[in-house]
Design a protein around this motif. Structure first.
Motif, PDB file in Angstrom:
ATOM      1  N   MET A   1       0.836  -1.177   0.000  1.00 17.63           N
ATOM      2  CA  MET A   1       0.000   0.000   0.000  1.00 17.63           C
ATOM      3  C   MET A   1       0.885   1.246   0.000  1.00 17.63           C
ATOM      4  O   MET A   1       1.883   1.311   0.694  1.00 17.63           O
ATOM      5  N   ALA A   2       0.509   2.221  -0.782  1.00 17.08           N
ATOM      6  CA  ALA A   2       1.287   3.458  -0.893  1.00 17.08           C
ATOM      7  C   ALA A   2       1.185   4.274   0.397  1.00 17.08           C
ATOM      8  O   ALA A   2       0.163   4.261   1.078  1.00 17.08           O
ATOM      9  N   GLU A   3       2.247   4.963   0.715  1.00 21.82           N
ATOM     10  CA  GLU A   3       2.266   5.806   1.912  1.00 21.82           C
ATOM     11  C   GLU A   3       1.367   7.014   1.693  1.00 21.82           C
ATOM     12  O   GLU A   3       1.396   7.651   0.643  1.00 21.82           O
ATOM     13  N   GLN A   4       0.561   7.328   2.711  1.00 22.90           N
ATOM     14  CA  GLN A   4      -0.333   8.480   2.606  1.00 22.90           C
ATOM     15  C   GLN A   4       0.442   9.764   2.839  1.00 22.90           C
ATOM     16  O   GLN A   4       1.309   9.835   3.696  1.00 22.90           O
ATOM     17  N   LYS A   5       0.111  10.766   2.067  1.00 20.31           N
ATOM     18  CA  LYS A   5       0.694  12.091   2.256  1.00 20.31           C
ATOM     19  C   LYS A   5       0.043  12.748   3.462  1.00 20.31           C
ATOM     20  O   LYS A   5      -1.117  12.495   3.767  1.00 20.31           O
ATOM     21  N   GLU A   6       0.788  13.615   4.131  1.00 21.37           N
ATOM     22  CA  GLU A   6       0.237  14.393   5.237  1.00 21.37           C
ATOM     23  C   GLU A   6      -0.803  15.356   4.678  1.00 21.37           C
ATOM     24  O   GLU A   6      -0.624  15.925   3.603  1.00 21.37           O
ATOM     25  N   VAL A   7      -1.889  15.542   5.404  1.00 17.01           N
ATOM     26  CA  VAL A   7      -2.935  16.480   4.972  1.00 17.01           C
ATOM     27  C   VAL A   7      -2.340  17.883   4.985  1.00 17.01           C
ATOM     28  O   VAL A   7      -1.744  18.319   5.964  1.00 17.01           O
ATOM     29  N   GLN A   8      -2.485  18.572   3.883  1.00 15.38           N
ATOM     30  CA  GLN A   8      -1.897  19.892   3.713  1.00 15.38           C
ATOM     31  C   GLN A   8      -2.846  20.992   4.182  1.00 15.38           C
ATOM     32  O   GLN A   8      -4.056  20.825   4.177  1.00 15.38           O
ATOM     33  N   SER A   9      -2.274  22.116   4.517  1.00 18.60           N
ATOM     34  CA  SER A   9      -3.043  23.297   4.901  1.00 18.60           C
ATOM     35  C   SER A   9      -3.632  23.936   3.645  1.00 18.60           C
ATOM     36  O   SER A   9      -2.962  24.050   2.612  1.00 18.60           O
ATOM     37  N   LYS A  10      -4.872  24.361   3.741  1.00 14.52           N
ATOM     38  CA  LYS A  10      -5.535  25.014   2.609  1.00 14.52           C
ATOM     39  C   LYS A  10      -4.795  26.298   2.227  1.00 14.52           C
ATOM     40  O   LYS A  10      -4.574  26.567   1.041  1.00 14.52           O
ATOM     41  N   THR A  11      -4.368  27.065   3.234  1.00 17.82           N
ATOM     42  CA  THR A  11      -3.641  28.313   2.973  1.00 17.82           C
ATOM     43  C   THR A  11      -2.333  28.039   2.246  1.00 17.82           C
ATOM     44  O   THR A  11      -1.993  28.731   1.286  1.00 17.82           O
ATOM     45  N   THR A  12      -1.606  27.019   2.693  1.00 15.95           N
ATOM     46  CA  THR A  12      -0.341  26.663   2.049  1.00 15.95           C
ATOM     47  C   THR A  12      -0.574  26.266   0.602  1.00 15.95           C
ATOM     48  O   THR A  12       0.170  26.678  -0.294  1.00 15.95           O
ATOM     49  N   MET A  13      -1.619  25.472   0.357  1.00 13.61           N
ATOM     50  CA  MET A  13      -1.895  25.023  -1.007  1.00 13.61           C
ATOM     51  C   MET A  13      -2.306  26.181  -1.907  1.00 13.61           C
ATOM     52  O   MET A  13      -1.963  26.208  -3.079  1.00 13.61           O
ATOM     53  N   ILE A  14      -3.019  27.167  -1.364  1.00 10.46           N
ATOM     54  CA  ILE A  14      -3.384  28.347  -2.151  1.00 10.46           C
ATOM     55  C   ILE A  14      -2.119  29.093  -2.570  1.00 10.46           C
ATOM     56  O   ILE A  14      -1.956  29.464  -3.736  1.00 10.46           O
ATOM     57  N   ILE A  15      -1.200  29.290  -1.628  1.00  8.35           N
ATOM     58  CA  ILE A  15       0.043  30.015  -1.919  1.00  8.35           C
ATOM     59  C   ILE A  15       0.907  29.249  -2.916  1.00  8.35           C
ATOM     60  O   ILE A  15       1.402  29.822  -3.886  1.00  8.35           O
ATOM     61  N   VAL A  16       1.060  27.934  -2.689  1.00  6.29           N
ATOM     62  CA  VAL A  16       1.888  27.124  -3.595  1.00  6.29           C
ATOM     63  C   VAL A  16       1.275  27.099  -4.992  1.00  6.29           C
ATOM     64  O   VAL A  16       1.987  27.234  -5.994  1.00  6.29           O
ATOM     65  N   CYS A  17      -0.043  26.947  -5.075  1.00  2.00           N
ATOM     66  CA  CYS A  17      -0.708  26.922  -6.382  1.00  2.00           C
ATOM     67  C   CYS A  17      -0.563  28.264  -7.087  1.00  2.00           C
ATOM     68  O   CYS A  17      -0.339  28.315  -8.288  1.00  2.00           O
ATOM     69  N   TRP A  18      -0.678  29.347  -6.342  1.00  2.00           N
ATOM     70  CA  TRP A  18      -0.555  30.686  -6.930  1.00  2.00           C
ATOM     71  C   TRP A  18       0.854  30.910  -7.491  1.00  2.00           C
ATOM     72  O   TRP A  18       1.019  31.418  -8.585  1.00  2.00           O
ATOM     73  N   LEU A  19       1.866  30.513  -6.717  1.00  2.00           N
ATOM     74  CA  LEU A  19       3.249  30.788  -7.104  1.00  2.00           C
ATOM     75  C   LEU A  19       3.848  29.734  -8.037  1.00  2.00           C
ATOM     76  O   LEU A  19       4.630  30.070  -8.919  1.00  2.00           O
ATOM     77  N   LEU A  20       3.503  28.456  -7.820  1.00  2.18           N
ATOM     78  CA  LEU A  20       4.135  27.368  -8.574  1.00  2.18           C
ATOM     79  C   LEU A  20       3.124  26.500  -9.311  1.00  2.18           C
ATOM     80  O   LEU A  20       3.436  25.367  -9.679  1.00  2.18           O
ATOM     81  N   GLY A  21       1.934  27.032  -9.527  1.00  2.00           N
ATOM     82  CA  GLY A  21       0.867  26.266 -10.175  1.00  2.00           C
ATOM     83  C   GLY A  21       1.246  25.621 -11.498  1.00  2.00           C
ATOM     84  O   GLY A  21       0.986  24.438 -11.700  1.00  2.00           O
ATOM     85  N   PRO A  22       1.884  26.340 -12.410  1.00  2.00           N
ATOM     86  CA  PRO A  22       2.234  25.732 -13.687  1.00  2.00           C
ATOM     87  C   PRO A  22       3.217  24.561 -13.578  1.00  2.00           C
ATOM     88  O   PRO A  22       3.330  23.758 -14.496  1.00  2.00           O
ATOM     89  N   LEU A  23       3.894  24.433 -12.451  1.00  2.00           N
ATOM     90  CA  LEU A  23       4.822  23.319 -12.257  1.00  2.00           C
ATOM     91  C   LEU A  23       4.127  22.100 -11.646  1.00  2.00           C
ATOM     92  O   LEU A  23       4.707  21.023 -11.584  1.00  2.00           O
ATOM     93  N   GLY A  24       2.905  22.275 -11.172  1.00  2.00           N
ATOM     94  CA  GLY A  24       2.148  21.165 -10.600  1.00  2.00           C
ATOM     95  C   GLY A  24       2.590  20.763  -9.203  1.00  2.00           C
ATOM     96  O   GLY A  24       2.210  19.699  -8.719  1.00  2.00           O
ATOM     97  N   ILE A  25       3.373  21.597  -8.537  1.00  2.00           N
ATOM     98  CA  ILE A  25       3.902  21.256  -7.218  1.00  2.00           C
ATOM     99  C   ILE A  25       2.776  21.061  -6.207  1.00  2.00           C
ATOM    100  O   ILE A  25       2.849  20.174  -5.351  1.00  2.00           O
ATOM    101  N   HIS A  26       1.709  21.839  -6.301  1.00  2.00           N
ATOM    102  CA  HIS A  26       0.588  21.692  -5.369  1.00  2.00           C
ATOM    103  C   HIS A  26      -0.045  20.311  -5.497  1.00  2.00           C
ATOM    104  O   HIS A  26      -0.425  19.700  -4.511  1.00  2.00           O
ATOM    105  N   ARG A  27      -0.137  19.794  -6.716  1.00  2.00           N
ATOM    106  CA  ARG A  27      -0.703  18.455  -6.919  1.00  2.00           C
ATOM    107  C   ARG A  27       0.231  17.381  -6.358  1.00  2.00           C
ATOM    108  O   ARG A  27      -0.222  16.405  -5.782  1.00  2.00           O
ATOM    109  N   LEU A  28       1.528  17.564  -6.521  1.00  2.00           N
ATOM    110  CA  LEU A  28       2.497  16.629  -5.956  1.00  2.00           C
ATOM    111  C   LEU A  28       2.369  16.600  -4.438  1.00  2.00           C
ATOM    112  O   LEU A  28       2.337  15.530  -3.826  1.00  2.00           O
TER     113      LEU A  28
END
Length: 70
Positions: A1-28
């Motif tokens: 079974m694959a290791e589960q990722k830690e649940v991310q903060s919504k605020t952190t994901m908004i910032i990462v998506c805004w700044l690095l969205g085209p790289l897909g880092i938020h999805r990773l």
């Protein structure tokens, strides 16, 4: 079974998506296995990144395993 990722903060994901969205880092960070598609297409020329950003803000984008962002 694959290791589960830690649940991310919504605020952190908004910032990462805004700044690095085209790289897909938020999805990773959220555990999605298709993050590399955004990397090679520059976030669908920014369109997918914008859609993801809106979904994160509205709460409709969850972790890859279905858990809510905290």
């Amino acid at each position: 079974m694959a290791e589960q990722k830690e649940v991310q903060s919504k605020t952190t994901m908004i910032i990462v998506c805004w700044l690095l969205g085209p790289l897909g880092i938020h999805r990773l960070m959220m555990g999605y296995s298709n993050w590399w598609v955004q990397l090679i297409t520059a976030g669908g020329c920014g369109i997918w990144s914008l859609i993801d950003l809106i979904q994160i803000i509205t709460g409709s984008m969850k972790m890859a395993d279905g858990r809510e962002l905290k």
